[in-house]
Design an enzyme around this catalytic site. Structure first.
Site, mmCIF file in Angstrom:
data_model
loop_
_atom_site.group_PDB
_atom_site.id
_atom_site.type_symbol
_atom_site.label_atom_id
_atom_site.label_comp_id
_atom_site.label_asym_id
_atom_site.label_seq_id
_atom_site.Cartn_x
_atom_site.Cartn_y
_atom_site.Cartn_z
ATOM 1 N N SER A 68 0.878 -1.174 0.000
ATOM 2 C CA SER A 68 0.000 0.000 0.000
ATOM 3 C C SER A 68 0.913 1.221 0.000
ATOM 4 C CB SER A 68 -0.931 -0.019 1.222
ATOM 5 O OG SER A 68 -0.192 -0.217 2.409
ATOM 6 N N GLU A 117 1.355 5.521 0.846
ATOM 7 C CA GLU A 117 0.830 6.684 1.574
ATOM 8 C C GLU A 117 1.215 7.979 0.850
ATOM 9 O OE1 GLU A 117 0.946 6.631 5.890
ATOM 10 O OE2 GLU A 117 1.824 8.643 5.809
ATOM 11 N N ASP A 162 -0.441 14.724 16.724
ATOM 12 C CA ASP A 162 0.558 15.388 17.580
ATOM 13 C C ASP A 162 -0.040 16.654 18.181
ATOM 14 O OD1 ASP A 162 2.806 13.675 17.359
ATOM 15 O OD2 ASP A 162 3.054 14.351 15.286
ATOM 16 N N PHE A 171 13.932 14.117 11.201
ATOM 17 C CA PHE A 171 12.570 13.695 11.476
ATOM 18 C C PHE A 171 12.555 12.523 12.472
ATOM 19 C CE2 PHE A 171 8.640 11.389 10.087
ATOM 20 C CZ PHE A 171 7.759 12.335 10.602
ATOM 21 N N HIS A 221 3.672 -1.175 3.783
ATOM 22 C CA HIS A 221 3.092 0.148 3.538
ATOM 23 C C HIS A 221 4.247 1.103 3.254
ATOM 24 C CE1 HIS A 221 -0.018 3.253 3.994
ATOM 25 N NE2 HIS A 221 0.842 3.960 4.712
HETATM 26 P P1 FAD Z 1 -2.204 6.890 20.127
HETATM 27 O O1 FAD Z 1 -2.154 5.533 19.538
HETATM 28 O O2 FAD Z 1 -3.509 7.374 20.655
HETATM 29 O O3 FAD Z 1 -1.143 7.005 21.297
HETATM 30 C C1 FAD Z 1 0.248 6.856 21.014
HETATM 31 C C2 FAD Z 1 0.975 6.503 22.317
HETATM 32 O O4 FAD Z 1 0.908 7.599 23.237
HETATM 33 C C3 FAD Z 1 0.353 5.324 22.980
HETATM 34 O O5 FAD Z 1 1.042 4.175 22.624
HETATM 35 C C4 FAD Z 1 0.414 5.649 24.457
HETATM 36 O O6 FAD Z 1 1.453 4.979 25.051
HETATM 37 C C5 FAD Z 1 0.617 7.122 24.536
HETATM 38 N N1 FAD Z 1 -0.643 7.695 25.031
HETATM 39 C C6 FAD Z 1 -1.604 8.319 24.325
HETATM 40 N N2 FAD Z 1 -2.626 8.693 25.117
HETATM 41 C C7 FAD Z 1 -2.299 8.295 26.352
HETATM 42 C C8 FAD Z 1 -2.931 8.388 27.609
HETATM 43 N N3 FAD Z 1 -4.122 8.984 27.740
HETATM 44 N N4 FAD Z 1 -2.303 7.855 28.668
HETATM 45 C C9 FAD Z 1 -1.101 7.257 28.541
HETATM 46 N N5 FAD Z 1 -0.449 7.150 27.375
HETATM 47 C C10 FAD Z 1 -1.029 7.644 26.302
HETATM 48 N N6 FAD Z 1 -0.070 12.351 12.256
HETATM 49 C C11 FAD Z 1 -0.880 13.266 11.655
HETATM 50 O O7 FAD Z 1 -1.018 14.403 12.144
HETATM 51 N N7 FAD Z 1 -1.564 12.976 10.504
HETATM 52 C C12 FAD Z 1 -1.488 11.745 9.905
HETATM 53 O O8 FAD Z 1 -2.124 11.516 8.864
HETATM 54 C C13 FAD Z 1 -0.640 10.748 10.502
HETATM 55 N N8 FAD Z 1 -0.535 9.499 9.981
HETATM 56 C C14 FAD Z 1 0.226 8.555 10.633
HETATM 57 C C15 FAD Z 1 0.250 7.237 10.115
HETATM 58 C C16 FAD Z 1 0.991 6.243 10.755
HETATM 59 C C17 FAD Z 1 0.991 4.840 10.177
HETATM 60 C C18 FAD Z 1 1.746 6.556 11.935
HETATM 61 C C19 FAD Z 1 2.566 5.503 12.618
HETATM 62 C C20 FAD Z 1 1.710 7.851 12.462
HETATM 63 C C21 FAD Z 1 0.953 8.856 11.832
HETATM 64 N N9 FAD Z 1 0.869 10.165 12.337
HETATM 65 C C22 FAD Z 1 0.069 11.107 11.713
HETATM 66 C C23 FAD Z 1 1.651 10.545 13.533
HETATM 67 C C24 FAD Z 1 0.836 10.420 14.842
HETATM 68 O O9 FAD Z 1 -0.240 11.320 14.803
HETATM 69 C C25 FAD Z 1 1.761 10.713 16.018
HETATM 70 O O10 FAD Z 1 2.722 9.712 16.158
HETATM 71 C C26 FAD Z 1 1.068 10.996 17.343
HETATM 72 O O11 FAD Z 1 2.027 11.492 18.271
HETATM 73 C C27 FAD Z 1 0.407 9.804 18.007
HETATM 74 O O12 FAD Z 1 -0.749 9.436 17.368
HETATM 75 P P2 FAD Z 1 -1.301 7.921 17.567
HETATM 76 O O13 FAD Z 1 -2.556 7.752 16.850
HETATM 77 O O14 FAD Z 1 -0.213 6.987 17.294
HETATM 78 O O15 FAD Z 1 -1.619 7.992 19.131
#
Ligand code: FAD
Length: 304
Positions: free
Chosen positions: A19, A21, A113, A223, A273
């Site tokens: 896939s 991105e 973020d 990065f 991916h």
């Molecule tokens: P989550 O999975 O919600 O949390 C990540 C980690 O933070 C968890 O493992 C946990 O340990 C910790 N955490 C979170 N909340 C809590 C809590 N309440 N208590 C304790 N620990 C907590 N960013 C963008 O802006 N746009 C995008 O399109 C984008 N695409 C991405 C695609 C992929 C495949 C990846 C890997 C990252 C992407 N990101 C993107 C980056 C991502 O938004 C960041 O890494 C962000 O910091 C975390 O988002 P997440 O969904 O992984 O968070």
């Protein structure tokens, strides 16, 4: 391990699914580059192509526009990224409904973020989804979507330890996530160890490795420092002295990524991916080396 022998096996491409991105373009020039990239990669029949959602939800309209154009002008299956940042649930639910009406049935659900930048404390938006797990549950309330989520072979920088990190992945899976896509990494042992940890935690969804072809080693080093991914010394050394030699840089990058993917294939991985950075050449070359070919090329050679 003998990657050379593996890459020459005629059936290798049939075992691998890819896939791609993309990110939504900011200007007409970038838009043109994206569509050249989409057109070049589409004949490789990716399982899906995903479109990112800019930091702080900043690209919302552009993400929607890009996904709409993919649906209208190609046969590709788009996956829309969505984050929890900068919007309450009502707004995010509105975006989900808009995508669903367009015919999107695959989302990449992320927390995102902090708007102040990576490294500052994340505070959920008032009335918003607090993290990726809550967003997955919100998506599931709208429909039976295919939902991909993030995973971190080197753990997310905010996670104090792997147990906390994997606990979050478990919450996302319990809420309905069907696949995880990893942050990029360059050391396959880290990925393998992470998958072992994930399976020990009772998580059985596919953990699809995210592969970052190195378009610019300097940018990758910067990065990586921000997102907690490790750039091994051997990788820096391979690109040493190539800052002003883009052609050799690209050849080395294709070789490095193909080697990484072939090693993962040997370890039993079949789905990949690619973070394309809206550039086709490296992703295309790597796919070619791992046996993913354009249908037309197969037909041509069969007819010859
Ligand atoms: P989550 O999975 O919600 O949390 C990540 C980690 O933070 C968890 O493992 C946990 O340990 C910790 N955490 C979170 N909340 C809590 C809590 N309440 N208590 C304790 N620990 C907590 N960013 C963008 O802006 N746009 C995008 O399109 C984008 N695409 C991405 C695609 C992929 C495949 C990846 C890997 C990252 C992407 N990101 C993107 C980056 C991502 O938004 C960041 O890494 C962000 O910091 C975390 O988002 P997440 O969904 O992984 O968070």
């Amino acid at each position: 391990m003998n990657h050379f022998r593996l890459s020459r096996r005629p059936d290798i491409g049939e075992k691998i699914r890819v896939s791609f991105e993309f990110f939504p373009p900011k200007s007409d020039e970038m838009e043109e580059r994206l569509w050249d990239t989409v057109k070049r990669l589409a004949p490789l029949s990716p399982r899906f192509v995903s479109v990112t959602y800019g930091a702080g939800g900043s690209t919302r309209e552009r993400t929607i526009r890009t996904v709409r154009r993919i649906l209208k002008e190609t046969d590709l299956l788009p996956a829309a990224h969505l984050t929890c940042v900068g919007a309450d649930r009502v707004e995010i639910d509105g975006v989900i409904a808009e995508f669903a009406t367009m015919g999107v049935n695959h989302f990449v659900a992320l927390r995102g973020d902090p708007p102040e930048g990576v490294g500052s404390a994340y505070r959920p938006f008032p009335g918003g989804y607090a993290n990726g797990a809550e967003l997955v549950a919100g998506l599931k309330r709208h429909g039976d979507f295919d939902i991909s989520v993030s995973a971190y072979p080197e753990k997310h920088p905010e996670s104090p330890d792997f147990a906390t990190d994997i606990e979050m992945l478990k919450r996302k899976v319990d809420n309905g996530a069907t696949r995880a896509i990893t942050q990029f990494f360059f050391d396959n042992d880290l990925y393998e160890r992470y998958v072992e940890r994930v399976r020990r935690a009772g998580i059985y969804i596919p953990i699809v490795p995210g592969i970052l072809p190195v378009h610019n080693i300097g940018q990758v080093v910067n990065f990586s420092a921000r997102c907690g991914a490790h750039v091994p010394d051997w990788l820096r050394e391979r690109f040493e002295g190539l800052e002003r030699d883009p052609q050799t840089h690209a050849l080395v990058a294709a070789a490095v990524a193909a080697e990484q993917v072939l090693d993962l294939v040997e370890r039993g991985v079949g789905d990949f991916h690619f973070y394309t950075m809206n550039r086709a050449d490296l992703a295309f070359a790597i796919c070619h080396m791992i046996g993913i070919r354009r249908e037309v090329a197969r037909t041509d050679s069969a007819a010859a």
